[in-house]
Design a protein around this motif. Structure first.
Motif, mmCIF file in Angstrom:
data_model
loop_
_atom_site.group_PDB
_atom_site.id
_atom_site.type_symbol
_atom_site.label_atom_id
_atom_site.label_comp_id
_atom_site.label_asym_id
_atom_site.label_seq_id
_atom_site.Cartn_x
_atom_site.Cartn_y
_atom_site.Cartn_z
ATOM 1 N N PHE A 154 4.645 -14.982 1.953
ATOM 2 C CA PHE A 154 3.873 -14.012 2.688
ATOM 3 C C PHE A 154 3.115 -12.950 1.568
ATOM 4 N N PRO A 155 1.959 -12.958 1.645
ATOM 5 C CA PRO A 155 1.107 -11.815 0.788
ATOM 6 C C PRO A 155 1.922 -10.587 1.700
ATOM 7 N N ILE A 156 2.281 -9.624 0.850
ATOM 8 C CA ILE A 156 2.729 -8.220 1.631
ATOM 9 C C ILE A 156 2.031 -7.350 1.064
ATOM 10 N N HIS A 157 1.196 -6.402 1.958
ATOM 11 C CA HIS A 157 0.665 -5.305 1.410
ATOM 12 C C HIS A 157 1.339 -3.848 1.987
ATOM 13 N N SER A 158 0.729 -2.776 1.287
ATOM 14 C CA SER A 158 1.218 -1.569 1.741
ATOM 15 C C SER A 158 0.494 -0.735 2.751
ATOM 16 N N SER A 159 -0.703 -1.406 3.199
ATOM 17 C CA SER A 159 -1.385 -0.614 4.118
ATOM 18 C C SER A 159 -2.442 -1.827 4.828
ATOM 19 N N VAL A 160 -2.782 -1.685 5.979
ATOM 20 C CA VAL A 160 -3.710 -2.570 6.704
ATOM 21 C C VAL A 160 -5.034 -2.605 5.849
ATOM 22 N N GLU A 161 -5.536 -1.406 5.413
ATOM 23 C CA GLU A 161 -6.488 -1.487 4.466
ATOM 24 C C GLU A 161 -6.633 -2.420 3.234
ATOM 25 N N ASP A 162 -5.207 -2.173 2.474
ATOM 26 C CA ASP A 162 -5.365 -3.035 1.370
ATOM 27 C C ASP A 162 -4.982 -4.724 1.742
ATOM 28 N N ALA A 163 -4.620 -4.899 2.964
ATOM 29 C CA ALA A 163 -4.422 -6.197 3.371
ATOM 30 C C ALA A 163 -5.782 -6.924 3.604
ATOM 31 N N LEU A 164 -6.695 -5.879 4.156
ATOM 32 C CA LEU A 164 -8.140 -6.349 4.521
ATOM 33 C C LEU A 164 -9.155 -6.579 3.297
ATOM 34 N N ALA A 165 -8.751 -5.441 2.552
ATOM 35 C CA ALA A 165 -9.390 -5.635 1.252
ATOM 36 C C ALA A 165 -9.045 -6.926 0.269
ATOM 37 N N ALA A 166 -7.751 -7.279 0.490
ATOM 38 C CA ALA A 166 -7.664 -8.360 -0.234
ATOM 39 C C ALA A 166 -8.196 -9.720 -0.205
ATOM 40 N N HIS A 167 -8.795 -9.694 1.140
ATOM 41 C CA HIS A 167 -9.543 -10.924 1.618
ATOM 42 C C HIS A 167 -11.218 -10.630 1.564
ATOM 43 N N GLU A 168 -11.610 -9.455 0.963
ATOM 44 C CA GLU A 168 -12.846 -9.623 0.921
ATOM 45 C C GLU A 168 -13.573 -10.178 -0.394
#
Lengths: 176, 113
Positions: free
Chosen positions: B99-113
């Motif tokens: 699993f890709p694990i991020h510290s915030s929703v923003e980071d998780a979304l940014a990782a897919h941009e």
């Protein structure tokens, strides 16, 4: 004699009750606060496993939980009435295999068999396609001392988990 | 505390906010939610676990099941989690590799941009 004993029908809904009781009793027994999360997870995994095992082989039989406090330890035993050794994945040293070994998730190697199974398999089961024994494998990574034995009358499996509450001692490596 | 589930849309991602206890009793609700999202065409999921108080192996199994489903549609499932007690469970199972694990929703979304 156990400090607190609990018998519950083999239903998933009661696992949470066992978790709450174990947490409360461990607190009273002086288990360090840092171990509270371990105890919650360990008792949940052991009880959820016992529920599954009983439902397969002895659905009418209750799961038996005993919480025992001594001056320097706190022990939780969870006993089922199923087939001895069901959902126990033994490790090479006679203890339990660890969760990461059981899941075999090496970044570079091919995916383990459980991973490549189609997702639809998961709908019926509760394990997400995980190999049997994962619950206990998780416990192995969490608890000071884990011992797996056959039930006293030869039926079922007893999982005994001990936390040391007194002066630090070297934990013995239990045998299956 | 029981399990709480809410979802919201963020661009082409669906954020699933999970709260409370994910255990052998409540995990089926999360499984149904993930199945519903995938059957409804949501293949890019971010599961926000910051409000999760308890997670067991059944919960892990449901998340893995969700990941398998979205991958079947070339989708993604990433997690948001900073709680040590939850992260520890992913570490001792080795699922941090899955699993890709991020510290915030923003980071998780940014990782897919």
């Amino acid at each position: 004699m156990p400090t607190v004993e609990l018998r519950f029908a083999a239903l998933n809904g009661h696992v949470r009750t066992a978790r709450m009781i174990a947490t409360a009793v461990s607190r009273r027994a002086g288990v360090p606060a840092g171990a509270a999360d371990e105890i919650k997870l360990a008792v949940t995994e052991a009880c959820a496993r016992a529920v599954r095992v009983n439902r397969r082989h002895a659905p009418q039989a209750p799961v038996h939980v005993a919480l025992t406090e001594t001056p320097d330890s706190f022990t939780i035993t969870v006993a089922d009435r199923g087939q001895t050794g069901d959902e126990v994945a033994p490790g090479p040293d006679g203890g339990l295999v660890t969760a990461s070994t059981l899941l075999d998730l090496e970044p570079d190697s091919a995916a383990p068999p459980w991973w490549s199974e189609p997702a639809e398999e998961d709908v019926a089961g509760d394990s997400g396609g995980f190999p049997p024994g994962l619950g206990l494998a998780l416990i192995e990574g969490l608890v000071d001392e884990v011992q797996i034995s056959r039930g006293a009358d030869g039926v079922g499996t007893v999982v005994a988990m001990t936390w040391h509450t007194g002066p630090a001692v070297e934990p013995a490596k239990p045998l299956l | 505390m029981d399990l709480s589930l809410t979802t919201r849309q963020e661009g082409n991602h669906t954020v699933v906010v999970v709260g409370g206890e994910i255990d052998v009793y409540t995990a089926p609700k999360l499984r149904e939610q993930l199945i519903d999202l995938v059957s409804g065409g949501s293949y890019h999921l971010v599961v926000d676990m910051e409000g999760v108080e308890f997670l067991d192996s059944t919960g892990l199994g449901v998340l893995v099941g969700g990941l398998k489903r979205v991958r079947a549609h070339d989708g993604s499932l990433s997690l948001v989690c900073t709680q040590e007690r939850i992260l520890k469970i992913f570490r001792i199972t080795g699922l941090t590799k899955v699993f890709p694990i991020h510290s915030s929703v923003e980071d998780a979304l940014a990782a897919h941009e």
